[in-house]
Motif scaffolding. Sequence first.
Motif, PDB file in Angstrom:
ATOM      1  N   LEU A 138       0.815  -1.213   0.000  1.00 41.13           N
ATOM      2  CA  LEU A 138       0.000   0.000   0.000  1.00 41.13           C
ATOM      3  C   LEU A 138       0.850   1.264   0.000  1.00 41.13           C
ATOM      4  CD1 LEU A 138      -2.842  -0.934   2.508  1.00 41.13           C
ATOM      5  CD2 LEU A 138      -2.960  -0.813   0.022  1.00 41.13           C
ATOM      6  N   MET A 139       2.017   1.191   0.605  1.00 39.70           N
ATOM      7  CA  MET A 139       2.887   2.360   0.695  1.00 39.70           C
ATOM      8  C   MET A 139       4.043   2.212  -0.288  1.00 39.70           C
ATOM      9  SD  MET A 139       4.511   3.888   4.127  1.00 39.70           S
ATOM     10  CE  MET A 139       5.997   4.837   4.096  1.00 39.70           C
ATOM     11  N   PRO A 140       4.435   3.288  -0.945  1.00 41.87           N
ATOM     12  CA  PRO A 140       5.585   3.193  -1.857  1.00 41.87           C
ATOM     13  C   PRO A 140       6.818   2.657  -1.123  1.00 41.87           C
ATOM     14  CG  PRO A 140       4.525   5.325  -2.064  1.00 41.87           C
ATOM     15  CD  PRO A 140       3.888   4.639  -0.886  1.00 41.87           C
ATOM     16  N   SER A 141       7.589   1.856  -1.799  1.00 42.77           N
ATOM     17  CA  SER A 141       8.764   1.254  -1.166  1.00 42.77           C
ATOM     18  C   SER A 141      10.072   1.764  -1.763  1.00 42.77           C
ATOM     19  CB  SER A 141       8.697  -0.270  -1.278  1.00 42.77           C
ATOM     20  OG  SER A 141       8.657  -0.648  -2.633  1.00 42.77           O
ATOM     21  N   ASN A 142      10.013   2.900  -2.466  1.00 41.39           N
ATOM     22  CA  ASN A 142      11.216   3.387  -3.123  1.00 41.39           C
ATOM     23  C   ASN A 142      11.724   4.722  -2.565  1.00 41.39           C
ATOM     24  OD1 ASN A 142       9.110   4.929  -4.134  1.00 41.39           O
ATOM     25  ND2 ASN A 142       9.958   5.045  -6.182  1.00 41.39           N
ATOM     26  N   TYR A 143      11.342   5.059  -1.351  1.00 41.12           N
ATOM     27  CA  TYR A 143      11.804   6.322  -0.775  1.00 41.12           C
ATOM     28  C   TYR A 143      13.324   6.382  -0.669  1.00 41.12           C
ATOM     29  CZ  TYR A 143       7.035   7.650   0.375  1.00 41.12           C
ATOM     30  OH  TYR A 143       5.708   7.992   0.298  1.00 41.12           O
ATOM     31  N   ALA A 144      13.974   5.269  -0.404  1.00 37.08           N
ATOM     32  CA  ALA A 144      15.446   5.266  -0.296  1.00 37.08           C
ATOM     33  C   ALA A 144      16.096   5.630  -1.624  1.00 37.08           C
ATOM     34  CB  ALA A 144      15.940   3.900   0.179  1.00 37.08           C
ATOM     35  N   GLU A 145      15.433   5.327  -2.723  1.00 38.79           N
ATOM     36  CA  GLU A 145      15.973   5.658  -4.038  1.00 38.79           C
ATOM     37  C   GLU A 145      15.558   7.057  -4.508  1.00 38.79           C
ATOM     38  OE1 GLU A 145      14.102   2.542  -3.834  1.00 38.79           O
ATOM     39  OE2 GLU A 145      15.985   1.646  -3.174  1.00 38.79           O
ATOM     40  N   SER A 146      14.386   7.511  -4.079  1.00 37.76           N
ATOM     41  CA  SER A 146      13.874   8.784  -4.587  1.00 37.76           C
ATOM     42  C   SER A 146      14.191   9.985  -3.698  1.00 37.76           C
ATOM     43  CB  SER A 146      12.370   8.692  -4.823  1.00 37.76           C
ATOM     44  OG  SER A 146      11.693   8.394  -3.626  1.00 37.76           O
ATOM     45  N   LEU A 147      14.596   9.743  -2.463  1.00 32.50           N
ATOM     46  CA  LEU A 147      14.956  10.829  -1.553  1.00 32.50           C
ATOM     47  C   LEU A 147      16.414  10.700  -1.131  1.00 32.50           C
ATOM     48  CD1 LEU A 147      11.851  10.777   0.827  1.00 32.50           C
ATOM     49  CD2 LEU A 147      12.290  12.357  -1.046  1.00 32.50           C
ATOM     50  N   ARG A 148      17.062  11.848  -0.972  1.00 32.04           N
ATOM     51  CA  ARG A 148      18.431  11.857  -0.457  1.00 32.04           C
ATOM     52  C   ARG A 148      18.396  11.548   1.041  1.00 32.04           C
ATOM     53  NH1 ARG A 148      17.977  16.664  -3.096  1.00 32.04           N
ATOM     54  NH2 ARG A 148      18.269  17.813  -1.143  1.00 32.04           N
ATOM     55  N   PRO A 149      19.480  11.011   1.603  1.00 34.60           N
ATOM     56  CA  PRO A 149      19.493  10.694   3.032  1.00 34.60           C
ATOM     57  C   PRO A 149      19.087  11.874   3.917  1.00 34.60           C
ATOM     58  CG  PRO A 149      21.377   9.709   1.980  1.00 34.60           C
ATOM     59  CD  PRO A 149      20.713  10.579   0.938  1.00 34.60           C
ATOM     60  N   GLU A 150      19.532  13.079   3.578  1.00 36.13           N
ATOM     61  CA  GLU A 150      19.171  14.228   4.410  1.00 36.13           C
ATOM     62  C   GLU A 150      17.681  14.558   4.288  1.00 36.13           C
ATOM     63  OE1 GLU A 150      21.139  15.853   0.634  1.00 36.13           O
ATOM     64  OE2 GLU A 150      21.619  14.282   2.059  1.00 36.13           O
ATOM     65  N   GLN A 151      17.061  14.233   3.166  1.00 39.28           N
ATOM     66  CA  GLN A 151      15.619  14.428   3.032  1.00 39.28           C
ATOM     67  C   GLN A 151      14.861  13.415   3.885  1.00 39.28           C
ATOM     68  OE1 GLN A 151      15.658  14.169  -1.323  1.00 39.28           O
ATOM     69  NE2 GLN A 151      14.710  16.214  -1.383  1.00 39.28           N
ATOM     70  N   ILE A 152      15.347  12.198   3.908  1.00 36.14           N
ATOM     71  CA  ILE A 152      14.732  11.172   4.760  1.00 36.14           C
ATOM     72  C   ILE A 152      14.840  11.581   6.213  1.00 36.14           C
ATOM     73  CG2 ILE A 152      14.929   8.781   5.551  1.00 36.14           C
ATOM     74  CD1 ILE A 152      15.764   8.109   2.613  1.00 36.14           C
ATOM     75  N   ASP A 153      16.021  12.050   6.625  1.00 32.58           N
ATOM     76  CA  ASP A 153      16.213  12.502   8.006  1.00 32.58           C
ATOM     77  C   ASP A 153      15.260  13.649   8.337  1.00 32.58           C
ATOM     78  OD1 ASP A 153      18.240  10.629   8.285  1.00 32.58           O
ATOM     79  OD2 ASP A 153      19.856  12.099   8.030  1.00 32.58           O
ATOM     80  N   ALA A 154      15.107  14.603   7.415  1.00 29.75           N
ATOM     81  CA  ALA A 154      14.212  15.739   7.639  1.00 29.75           C
ATOM     82  C   ALA A 154      12.758  15.284   7.748  1.00 29.75           C
ATOM     83  CB  ALA A 154      14.377  16.764   6.524  1.00 29.75           C
ATOM     84  N   LEU A 155      12.361  14.352   6.915  1.00 22.26           N
ATOM     85  CA  LEU A 155      10.990  13.839   6.955  1.00 22.26           C
ATOM     86  C   LEU A 155      10.719  13.149   8.289  1.00 22.26           C
ATOM     87  CD1 LEU A 155       8.272  13.287   5.655  1.00 22.26           C
ATOM     88  CD2 LEU A 155       9.304  11.337   4.478  1.00 22.26           C
ATOM     89  N   ILE A 156      11.644  12.336   8.733  1.00 20.35           N
ATOM     90  CA  ILE A 156      11.478  11.642  10.008  1.00 20.35           C
ATOM     91  C   ILE A 156      11.452  12.651  11.153  1.00 20.35           C
ATOM     92  CG2 ILE A 156      12.573  10.041  11.624  1.00 20.35           C
ATOM     93  CD1 ILE A 156      13.455   8.445   9.073  1.00 20.35           C
ATOM     94  N   SER A 157      12.331  13.632  11.114  1.00 18.52           N
ATOM     95  CA  SER A 157      12.333  14.678  12.153  1.00 18.52           C
ATOM     96  C   SER A 157      10.977  15.385  12.209  1.00 18.52           C
ATOM     97  CB  SER A 157      13.448  15.692  11.898  1.00 18.52           C
ATOM     98  OG  SER A 157      14.697  15.096  12.088  1.00 18.52           O
ATOM     99  N   PHE A 158      10.423  15.704  11.035  1.00 19.81           N
ATOM    100  CA  PHE A 158       9.112  16.334  10.995  1.00 19.81           C
ATOM    101  C   PHE A 158       8.044  15.407  11.570  1.00 19.81           C
ATOM    102  CE2 PHE A 158       5.083  16.754   8.660  1.00 19.81           C
ATOM    103  CZ  PHE A 158       4.655  17.962   9.200  1.00 19.81           C
ATOM    104  N   MET A 159       8.068  14.149  11.176  1.00 21.22           N
ATOM    105  CA  MET A 159       7.068  13.199  11.658  1.00 21.22           C
ATOM    106  C   MET A 159       7.118  13.054  13.175  1.00 21.22           C
ATOM    107  SD  MET A 159       7.350  10.435   8.570  1.00 21.22           S
ATOM    108  CE  MET A 159       6.235   9.232   9.247  1.00 21.22           C
ATOM    109  N   LEU A 160       8.310  13.198  13.763  1.00 21.69           N
ATOM    110  CA  LEU A 160       8.447  13.102  15.213  1.00 21.69           C
ATOM    111  C   LEU A 160       7.797  14.276  15.941  1.00 21.69           C
ATOM    112  CD1 LEU A 160      12.055  11.679  15.467  1.00 21.69           C
ATOM    113  CD2 LEU A 160       9.936  10.510  16.129  1.00 21.69           C
ATOM    114  N   THR A 161       7.459  15.332  15.239  1.00 22.70           N
ATOM    115  CA  THR A 161       6.773  16.472  15.855  1.00 22.70           C
ATOM    116  C   THR A 161       5.256  16.298  15.865  1.00 22.70           C
ATOM    117  OG1 THR A 161       6.508  17.816  13.845  1.00 22.70           O
ATOM    118  CG2 THR A 161       8.601  18.018  15.048  1.00 22.70           C
ATOM    119  N   LEU A 162       4.759  15.296  15.152  1.00 21.67           N
ATOM    120  CA  LEU A 162       3.313  15.101  15.006  1.00 21.67           C
ATOM    121  C   LEU A 162       2.797  14.197  16.125  1.00 21.67           C
ATOM    122  CD1 LEU A 162       3.286  14.620  11.137  1.00 21.67           C
ATOM    123  CD2 LEU A 162       2.819  16.711  12.443  1.00 21.67           C
ATOM    124  N   LYS A 163       2.580  14.793  17.288  1.00 21.39           N
ATOM    125  CA  LYS A 163       2.191  14.007  18.471  1.00 21.39           C
ATOM    126  C   LYS A 163       0.726  13.952  18.685  1.00 21.39           C
ATOM    127  CE  LYS A 163       6.573  14.753  20.479  1.00 21.39           C
ATOM    128  NZ  LYS A 163       7.400  14.300  21.449  1.00 21.39           N
TER     129      LYS A 163
END
Length: 65
Positions: free
Chosen positions: A40-65
């Motif tokens: 159901l969820m795309p499985s290619n984020y590691a290929e389509s996003l740079r590592p720093e973009q992944i880190d930024a996305l996760i950091s943002f998601m950690l703010t959604l409490k």
Amino acid sequence: MAGVATRAAANVDGLSAEAWLRRELLQPNAVISPGYNAGLMPSNYAESLRPEQIDALISFMLTLK
């Protein structure tokens, strides 16, 4: 996405919220919750996003409490 950080922190796998979100983002079919189907969820984020973009996305998601 509301509450995703809270759900990530309460995961039953014993992972930190950050590690759980990273796994779910980069390996979305690693653990499939009951009632959901694999793929159901795309499985290619590691290929389509740079590592720093992944880190930024996760950091943002950690703010959604």
